[in-house]
Design a protein around this motif. Structure first.
Motif, mmCIF file in Angstrom:
data_model
loop_
_atom_site.group_PDB
_atom_site.id
_atom_site.type_symbol
_atom_site.label_atom_id
_atom_site.label_comp_id
_atom_site.label_asym_id
_atom_site.label_seq_id
_atom_site.Cartn_x
_atom_site.Cartn_y
_atom_site.Cartn_z
ATOM 1 N N MET A 1 -14.060 -1.748 20.893
ATOM 2 C CA MET A 1 -12.627 -1.881 20.719
ATOM 3 C C MET A 1 -11.952 -1.643 22.070
ATOM 4 O O MET A 1 -12.217 -0.657 22.732
ATOM 5 N N ASP A 2 -11.088 -2.542 22.437
ATOM 6 C CA ASP A 2 -10.297 -2.378 23.649
ATOM 7 C C ASP A 2 -8.936 -1.835 23.234
ATOM 8 O O ASP A 2 -8.058 -2.567 22.790
ATOM 9 N N ARG A 3 -8.770 -0.535 23.360
ATOM 10 C CA ARG A 3 -7.561 0.120 22.854
ATOM 11 C C ARG A 3 -6.299 -0.400 23.530
ATOM 12 O O ARG A 3 -5.262 -0.526 22.885
ATOM 13 N N LEU A 4 -6.359 -0.712 24.823
ATOM 14 C CA LEU A 4 -5.167 -1.216 25.511
ATOM 15 C C LEU A 4 -4.732 -2.578 24.966
ATOM 16 O O LEU A 4 -3.533 -2.818 24.783
ATOM 17 N N LEU A 5 -5.690 -3.455 24.684
ATOM 18 C CA LEU A 5 -5.355 -4.737 24.057
ATOM 19 C C LEU A 5 -4.762 -4.518 22.670
ATOM 20 O O LEU A 5 -3.811 -5.200 22.275
ATOM 21 N N ILE B 1 -3.121 -1.883 21.637
ATOM 22 C CA ILE B 1 -1.770 -1.333 21.796
ATOM 23 C C ILE B 1 -0.799 -2.434 22.216
ATOM 24 O O ILE B 1 0.317 -2.520 21.696
ATOM 25 N N GLU B 2 -1.206 -3.285 23.143
ATOM 26 C CA GLU B 2 -0.357 -4.404 23.553
ATOM 27 C C GLU B 2 -0.031 -5.289 22.347
ATOM 28 O O GLU B 2 1.117 -5.710 22.166
ATOM 29 N N THR B 3 -1.015 -5.528 21.511
ATOM 30 C CA THR B 3 -0.810 -6.343 20.313
ATOM 31 C C THR B 3 0.138 -5.648 19.350
ATOM 32 O O THR B 3 1.050 -6.275 18.800
ATOM 33 N N SER C 1 -5.808 -14.032 13.128
ATOM 34 C CA SER C 1 -6.875 -13.128 12.689
ATOM 35 C C SER C 1 -7.243 -12.122 13.781
ATOM 36 O O SER C 1 -7.608 -10.988 13.481
ATOM 37 N N VAL C 2 -7.125 -12.517 15.048
ATOM 38 C CA VAL C 2 -7.373 -11.583 16.154
ATOM 39 C C VAL C 2 -6.310 -10.490 16.143
ATOM 40 O O VAL C 2 -6.618 -9.302 16.299
ATOM 41 N N VAL C 3 -5.055 -10.873 15.941
ATOM 42 C CA VAL C 3 -3.971 -9.893 15.867
ATOM 43 C C VAL C 3 -4.220 -8.939 14.707
ATOM 44 O O VAL C 3 -4.122 -7.719 14.854
ATOM 45 N N THR C 4 -4.569 -9.482 13.552
ATOM 46 C CA THR C 4 -4.842 -8.661 12.374
ATOM 47 C C THR C 4 -5.975 -7.675 12.648
ATOM 48 O O THR C 4 -5.876 -6.494 12.310
ATOM 49 N N THR C 5 -7.035 -8.146 13.280
ATOM 50 C CA THR C 5 -8.184 -7.291 13.590
ATOM 51 C C THR C 5 -7.794 -6.184 14.563
ATOM 52 O O THR C 5 -8.167 -5.019 14.376
ATOM 53 N N ARG C 6 -7.039 -6.519 15.585
ATOM 54 C CA ARG C 6 -6.633 -5.511 16.566
ATOM 55 C C ARG C 6 -5.756 -4.434 15.931
ATOM 56 O O ARG C 6 -5.925 -3.245 16.217
ATOM 57 N N ILE C 7 -4.835 -4.852 15.078
ATOM 58 C CA ILE C 7 -3.965 -3.880 14.414
ATOM 59 C C ILE C 7 -4.784 -3.002 13.478
ATOM 60 O O ILE C 7 -4.615 -1.776 13.450
ATOM 61 N N ARG C 8 -5.693 -3.593 12.749
ATOM 62 C CA ARG C 8 -6.540 -2.822 11.829
ATOM 63 C C ARG C 8 -7.387 -1.809 12.607
ATOM 64 O O ARG C 8 -7.543 -0.665 12.190
ATOM 65 N N GLN C 9 -7.948 -2.210 13.752
ATOM 66 C CA GLN C 9 -8.741 -1.287 14.565
ATOM 67 C C GLN C 9 -7.893 -0.113 15.041
ATOM 68 O O GLN C 9 -8.339 1.034 15.015
ATOM 69 N N LEU C 10 -6.674 -0.400 15.467
ATOM 70 C CA LEU C 10 -5.780 0.656 15.932
ATOM 71 C C LEU C 10 -5.406 1.584 14.778
ATOM 72 O O LEU C 10 -5.407 2.806 14.931
ATOM 73 N N GLU C 11 -5.129 1.017 13.616
ATOM 74 C CA GLU C 11 -4.802 1.832 12.446
ATOM 75 C C GLU C 11 -6.001 2.683 12.021
ATOM 76 O O GLU C 11 -5.834 3.845 11.658
ATOM 77 N N ASP C 12 -7.194 2.111 12.088
ATOM 78 C CA ASP C 12 -8.403 2.885 11.762
ATOM 79 C C ASP C 12 -8.577 4.037 12.743
ATOM 80 O O ASP C 12 -8.918 5.157 12.356
ATOM 81 N N TYR C 13 -8.325 3.783 14.013
ATOM 82 C CA TYR C 13 -8.438 4.821 15.037
ATOM 83 C C TYR C 13 -7.431 5.942 14.783
ATOM 84 O O TYR C 13 -7.754 7.120 14.904
ATOM 85 N N LEU C 14 -6.210 5.557 14.432
ATOM 86 C CA LEU C 14 -5.154 6.543 14.190
ATOM 87 C C LEU C 14 -5.239 7.179 12.801
ATOM 88 O O LEU C 14 -4.665 8.244 12.571
ATOM 89 N N GLY C 15 -5.922 6.509 11.891
ATOM 90 C CA GLY C 15 -6.073 7.029 10.537
ATOM 91 C C GLY C 15 -4.846 6.858 9.665
ATOM 92 O O GLY C 15 -4.682 7.592 8.685
ATOM 93 N N ALA C 16 -4.000 5.891 9.989
ATOM 94 C CA ALA C 16 -2.787 5.653 9.198
ATOM 95 C C ALA C 16 -2.263 4.246 9.472
ATOM 96 O O ALA C 16 -2.572 3.643 10.507
#
Length: 79
Positions: free
Chosen positions: A1-5, A7-9, A31-46
């Motif tokens: 996961m590229d956290r900066l990407l 966050i930018e998304t 679908s890339v946007v959806t995946t990036r947001i889901r990864q960030l939400e999973d990382y944050l837990g919310a």
């Protein structure tokens, strides 16, 4: 996961209010946007957004996180 990407998304979705428009501006698929947001939400837990079939709104955490992200983007980079 590229956290900066991710966050930018997140910031782009928050600014546009649309996963599709954020994808268009970032020149990636929705679908890339959806995946990036889901990864960030999973990382944050919310969830960062309240989603419906017609709209995307920031959650309370999303509003706070957006302010944090905008604050970091204004900080000088020191090496």
């Amino acid at each position: 996961m590229d956290r900066l990407l991710n966050i930018e998304t997140f910031v782009r979705v928050a600014q546009t209010g649309s996963f599709a428009e954020a994808a268009r501006q970032l020149r990636v698929s929705k679908s890339v946007v959806t995946t990036r947001i889901r990864q960030l939400e999973d990382y944050l837990g919310a969830s960062l957004f309240h989603r419906s079939t017609r709209s995307v709104r920031l959650s309370e955490l999303g509003r706070t996180y957006l302010l944090d992200c905008e604050g970091y983007s204004r900080m000088p980079i020191r090496f």
